[in-house]
Design a protein around this motif. Structure first.
Motif, PDB file in Angstrom:
ATOM      1  N   LEU A 119       0.800  -1.220   0.000  1.00 46.79           N
ATOM      2  CA  LEU A 119       0.000   0.000   0.000  1.00 46.79           C
ATOM      3  C   LEU A 119       0.833   1.270   0.000  1.00 46.79           C
ATOM      4  CD1 LEU A 119      -2.644  -1.137   2.640  1.00 46.79           C
ATOM      5  CD2 LEU A 119      -2.845  -1.185   0.154  1.00 46.79           C
ATOM      6  N   ASP A 120       2.144   1.139  -0.086  1.00 49.37           N
ATOM      7  CA  ASP A 120       3.020   2.303  -0.058  1.00 49.37           C
ATOM      8  C   ASP A 120       2.610   3.297  -1.150  1.00 49.37           C
ATOM      9  OD1 ASP A 120       5.144   3.926   0.704  1.00 49.37           O
ATOM     10  OD2 ASP A 120       6.486   3.029  -0.782  1.00 49.37           O
ATOM     11  N   GLY A 121       2.261   4.512  -0.735  1.00 51.84           N
ATOM     12  CA  GLY A 121       1.854   5.531  -1.685  1.00 51.84           C
ATOM     13  C   GLY A 121       0.372   5.552  -2.000  1.00 51.84           C
ATOM     14  N   ASP A 122      -0.377   4.589  -1.487  1.00 54.06           N
ATOM     15  CA  ASP A 122      -1.824   4.533  -1.712  1.00 54.06           C
ATOM     16  C   ASP A 122      -2.524   5.231  -0.543  1.00 54.06           C
ATOM     17  OD1 ASP A 122      -4.503   3.942  -1.988  1.00 54.06           O
ATOM     18  OD2 ASP A 122      -4.196   1.848  -2.547  1.00 54.06           O
ATOM     19  N   HIS A 123      -2.980   6.443  -0.773  1.00 54.49           N
ATOM     20  CA  HIS A 123      -3.554   7.243   0.305  1.00 54.49           C
ATOM     21  C   HIS A 123      -5.025   6.948   0.552  1.00 54.49           C
ATOM     22  CE1 HIS A 123       0.192   9.395   0.421  1.00 54.49           C
ATOM     23  NE2 HIS A 123       0.077   9.721  -0.863  1.00 54.49           N
ATOM     24  N   ARG A 124      -5.615   6.058  -0.249  1.00 51.75           N
ATOM     25  CA  ARG A 124      -7.012   5.693  -0.055  1.00 51.75           C
ATOM     26  C   ARG A 124      -7.156   4.348   0.657  1.00 51.75           C
ATOM     27  NH1 ARG A 124      -9.988   9.021   0.909  1.00 51.75           N
ATOM     28  NH2 ARG A 124     -11.758   7.701   0.375  1.00 51.75           N
ATOM     29  N   THR A 125      -6.022   3.778   1.076  1.00 50.31           N
ATOM     30  CA  THR A 125      -6.043   2.477   1.754  1.00 50.31           C
ATOM     31  C   THR A 125      -5.052   2.506   2.911  1.00 50.31           C
ATOM     32  OG1 THR A 125      -6.404   1.474  -0.416  1.00 50.31           O
ATOM     33  CG2 THR A 125      -5.931  -0.019   1.397  1.00 50.31           C
ATOM     34  N   ALA A 126      -5.400   1.820   4.007  1.00 50.51           N
ATOM     35  CA  ALA A 126      -4.514   1.756   5.168  1.00 50.51           C
ATOM     36  C   ALA A 126      -4.623   0.382   5.809  1.00 50.51           C
ATOM     37  CB  ALA A 126      -4.880   2.837   6.188  1.00 50.51           C
ATOM     38  N   VAL A 127      -3.621   0.050   6.626  1.00 49.48           N
ATOM     39  CA  VAL A 127      -3.644  -1.211   7.368  1.00 49.48           C
ATOM     40  C   VAL A 127      -3.382  -0.915   8.836  1.00 49.48           C
ATOM     41  CG1 VAL A 127      -1.200  -1.667   6.856  1.00 49.48           C
ATOM     42  CG2 VAL A 127      -2.697  -3.549   7.567  1.00 49.48           C
ATOM     43  N   ILE A 128      -4.121  -1.597   9.696  1.00 54.61           N
ATOM     44  CA  ILE A 128      -3.996  -1.436  11.145  1.00 54.61           C
ATOM     45  C   ILE A 128      -3.673  -2.796  11.744  1.00 54.61           C
ATOM     46  CG2 ILE A 128      -5.240  -0.892  13.277  1.00 54.61           C
ATOM     47  CD1 ILE A 128      -7.143   0.827  11.559  1.00 54.61           C
ATOM     48  N   GLN A 129      -2.713  -2.860  12.643  1.00 59.50           N
ATOM     49  CA  GLN A 129      -2.461  -4.098  13.375  1.00 59.50           C
ATOM     50  C   GLN A 129      -3.275  -4.053  14.660  1.00 59.50           C
ATOM     51  OE1 GLN A 129       1.616  -5.248  13.902  1.00 59.50           O
ATOM     52  NE2 GLN A 129       1.083  -7.144  14.968  1.00 59.50           N
ATOM     53  N   ALA A 130      -4.285  -4.910  14.743  1.00 62.59           N
ATOM     54  CA  ALA A 130      -5.184  -4.917  15.893  1.00 62.59           C
ATOM     55  C   ALA A 130      -5.949  -6.225  15.923  1.00 62.59           C
ATOM     56  CB  ALA A 130      -6.155  -3.737  15.820  1.00 62.59           C
ATOM     57  N   ASN A 131      -6.544  -6.509  17.070  1.00 63.38           N
ATOM     58  CA  ASN A 131      -7.361  -7.702  17.254  1.00 63.38           C
ATOM     59  C   ASN A 131      -8.825  -7.329  17.067  1.00 63.38           C
ATOM     60  OD1 ASN A 131      -8.861  -9.922  18.405  1.00 63.38           O
ATOM     61  ND2 ASN A 131      -6.979 -10.570  19.417  1.00 63.38           N
ATOM     62  N   LEU A 132      -9.528  -8.059  16.196  1.00 63.70           N
ATOM     63  CA  LEU A 132     -10.928  -7.721  15.914  1.00 63.70           C
ATOM     64  C   LEU A 132     -11.815  -7.807  17.147  1.00 63.70           C
ATOM     65  CD1 LEU A 132     -13.047 -10.368  15.718  1.00 63.70           C
ATOM     66  CD2 LEU A 132     -11.666 -10.864  13.735  1.00 63.70           C
ATOM     67  N   ARG A 133     -11.325  -8.469  18.208  1.00 64.47           N
ATOM     68  CA  ARG A 133     -12.114  -8.575  19.433  1.00 64.47           C
ATOM     69  C   ARG A 133     -12.147  -7.262  20.206  1.00 64.47           C
ATOM     70  NH1 ARG A 133     -10.408 -14.337  22.212  1.00 64.47           N
ATOM     71  NH2 ARG A 133      -9.635 -15.350  20.317  1.00 64.47           N
ATOM     72  N   GLU A 134     -11.458  -6.249  19.702  1.00 62.58           N
ATOM     73  CA  GLU A 134     -11.427  -4.941  20.346  1.00 62.58           C
ATOM     74  C   GLU A 134     -11.992  -3.895  19.384  1.00 62.58           C
ATOM     75  OE1 GLU A 134      -7.339  -4.474  21.384  1.00 62.58           O
ATOM     76  OE2 GLU A 134      -7.378  -6.080  22.869  1.00 62.58           O
ATOM     77  N   PRO A 135     -13.304  -3.946  19.149  1.00 62.35           N
ATOM     78  CA  PRO A 135     -13.916  -3.067  18.148  1.00 62.35           C
ATOM     79  C   PRO A 135     -13.639  -1.584  18.367  1.00 62.35           C
ATOM     80  CG  PRO A 135     -15.469  -4.755  18.846  1.00 62.35           C
ATOM     81  CD  PRO A 135     -14.299  -4.846  19.775  1.00 62.35           C
ATOM     82  N   GLY A 136     -13.660  -1.156  19.616  1.00 57.01           N
ATOM     83  CA  GLY A 136     -13.467   0.267  19.891  1.00 57.01           C
ATOM     84  C   GLY A 136     -12.148   0.797  19.375  1.00 57.01           C
ATOM     85  N   SER A 137     -11.064   0.039  19.591  1.00 54.11           N
ATOM     86  CA  SER A 137      -9.748   0.509  19.161  1.00 54.11           C
ATOM     87  C   SER A 137      -9.643   0.571  17.644  1.00 54.11           C
ATOM     88  CB  SER A 137      -8.657  -0.406  19.730  1.00 54.11           C
ATOM     89  OG  SER A 137      -8.748  -1.713  19.170  1.00 54.11           O
ATOM     90  N   ILE A 138     -10.389  -0.287  16.953  1.00 54.59           N
ATOM     91  CA  ILE A 138     -10.376  -0.298  15.483  1.00 54.59           C
ATOM     92  C   ILE A 138     -11.275   0.800  14.931  1.00 54.59           C
ATOM     93  CG2 ILE A 138     -11.039  -1.645  13.453  1.00 54.59           C
ATOM     94  CD1 ILE A 138     -10.208  -4.157  15.091  1.00 54.59           C
ATOM     95  N   LEU A 139     -12.477   0.880  15.456  1.00 53.26           N
ATOM     96  CA  LEU A 139     -13.451   1.847  14.923  1.00 53.26           C
ATOM     97  C   LEU A 139     -13.044   3.288  15.191  1.00 53.26           C
ATOM     98  CD1 LEU A 139     -16.684  -0.070  15.937  1.00 53.26           C
ATOM     99  CD2 LEU A 139     -15.832   0.269  13.612  1.00 53.26           C
ATOM    100  N   ARG A 140     -12.244   3.507  16.248  1.00 52.34           N
ATOM    101  CA  ARG A 140     -11.837   4.869  16.567  1.00 52.34           C
ATOM    102  C   ARG A 140     -10.376   5.137  16.226  1.00 52.34           C
ATOM    103  NH1 ARG A 140     -16.392   4.312  19.051  1.00 52.34           N
ATOM    104  NH2 ARG A 140     -15.953   2.598  20.450  1.00 52.34           N
ATOM    105  N   HIS A 141      -9.763   4.200  15.517  1.00 54.62           N
ATOM    106  CA  HIS A 141      -8.379   4.397  15.097  1.00 54.62           C
ATOM    107  C   HIS A 141      -8.305   5.576  14.123  1.00 54.62           C
ATOM    108  CE1 HIS A 141      -4.469   3.577  13.269  1.00 54.62           C
ATOM    109  NE2 HIS A 141      -4.224   2.774  14.285  1.00 54.62           N
ATOM    110  N   PRO A 142      -7.254   6.398  14.206  1.00 53.03           N
ATOM    111  CA  PRO A 142      -7.148   7.560  13.307  1.00 53.03           C
ATOM    112  C   PRO A 142      -7.248   7.213  11.823  1.00 53.03           C
ATOM    113  CG  PRO A 142      -5.535   7.729  15.072  1.00 53.03           C
ATOM    114  CD  PRO A 142      -6.167   6.374  15.200  1.00 53.03           C
ATOM    115  N   GLU A 143      -6.671   6.068  11.412  1.00 49.03           N
ATOM    116  CA  GLU A 143      -6.733   5.695   9.998  1.00 49.03           C
ATOM    117  C   GLU A 143      -8.146   5.292   9.586  1.00 49.03           C
ATOM    118  OE1 GLU A 143      -3.373   5.410   7.549  1.00 49.03           O
ATOM    119  OE2 GLU A 143      -4.290   7.109   8.617  1.00 49.03           O
ATOM    120  N   THR A 144      -8.849   4.651  10.499  1.00 52.34           N
ATOM    121  CA  THR A 144     -10.253   4.303  10.220  1.00 52.34           C
ATOM    122  C   THR A 144     -11.066   5.572  10.021  1.00 52.34           C
ATOM    123  OG1 THR A 144     -10.048   2.302  11.575  1.00 52.34           O
ATOM    124  CG2 THR A 144     -12.272   3.054  11.063  1.00 52.34           C
TER     125      THR A 144
END
Length: 269
Positions: A119-144
């Motif tokens: 995704l290097d250089g792709d500003h319309r896509t991002a990746v987050i390292q997180a556990n799906l069992r923690e919805p809050g941290s994913i849904l409120r992540h800055p990249e999300t």
């Protein structure tokens, strides 16, 4: 002795097999270790159609993304996205709309590292390292929040990942937390291992994966259907991956392993 792999993050334990790397091996990828290939072969012994099961699951993901895009969805949250292979969600989505926003989420360091390279250089896509069992941290992540507009429909993808969530962790409750944050008109695309077909064979798969970092917990069709509470299931409902809107309907029933994983897509009411 561990393998020397220039593509592997330093913190990876190369002696512990992971589901993401076994899946990569089954799909014919190169980002896996000897321990993953060894367990992958045991997986194939327990489930001889495993390579086709993996391919059909991946094909369902592609068809689901296209179906959501055709329904007007222009942003996707892919939980348990795995190690990148040809036909990633952002490639499919951007082929239909270059401005589509895509957020990948995975707990596996190798999956995240390779997604970042891809995704290097792709500003319309991002990746987050997180556990799906923690919805809050994913849904409120800055990249999300940068890429997804929660006032517009979102495509939530949980393809081949919830069967790694044990019963005690309440998979339905996890899905519900994501659902409650999604705007009306959003979609959930989901696939999940089942023991409804060939239970003895699936019991062997469970035993094989017990020796990995990601044990498998199959669920029944009824249990998987309940994961769609609050969503209106699209036709044809919860069915084997080979039977969810196949490109060649007449050939779907002939696909080996096509009912080992149930799949479905629902729209939030």
């Amino acid at each position: 002795m561990t393998e020397q792999a220039t593509w592997s993050p330093d913190e990876i334990d190369e002696e512990v097999p992971s589901a993401a790397r076994i899946y990569d091996y089954l799909l014919g990828g190169a980002h896996n270790f000897a321990v993953d290939r060894c367990l992958g072969e045991k997986f194939l012994t327990a489930l001889p159609s495993a390579r086709n099961v993996a391919r059909l699951n991946r094909a369902f993901l592609r068809r689901a993304v296209v179906a959501l895009a055709e329904s007007g969805v222009r942003q996707f949250l892919d939980l348990g996205s795995g190690i990148p292979t040809v036909g990633n969600v952002h490639e499919i989505a951007h082929g239909l709309d270059p401005q589509a926003g895509v957020v990948y989420v995975d707990s596996e360091s190798i999956a995240v590292a390779h997604s970042e390279l891809l995704l290097d250089g792709d500003h319309r896509t991002a990746v987050i390292q997180a556990n799906l069992r923690e919805p809050g941290s994913i849904l409120r992540h800055p990249e999300t929040r940068r890429l997804l507009d929660f006032s517009q429909p979102i495509g939530l993808l949980m393809v081949g990942v919830l069967h790694f969530v044990p019963t005690r962790a309440d998979a339905a409750g996890i899905v519900r937390q994501y659902r409650d944050e999604l705007p009306s008109g959003s979609f959930l695309a989901l696939s999940h291992f089942t023991a409804d077909v060939e239970p003895d064979e699936m019991a062997e798969v469970v035993e094989v994966m017990r020796h990995s970092a990601d044990p498998v917990h199959p669920r029944t069709r009824d249990e998987i259907t309940k994961l769609f509470d609050g969503f209106e299931l699209l036709d044809p409902g919860v069915v084997g991956t080979a039977h969810w809107r196949p490109n060649e309907p007449d050939a779907s029933a002939e696909q080996p392993g096509g009912t080992r994983i149930y799949a479905g897509v629902g729209r939030k009411l």
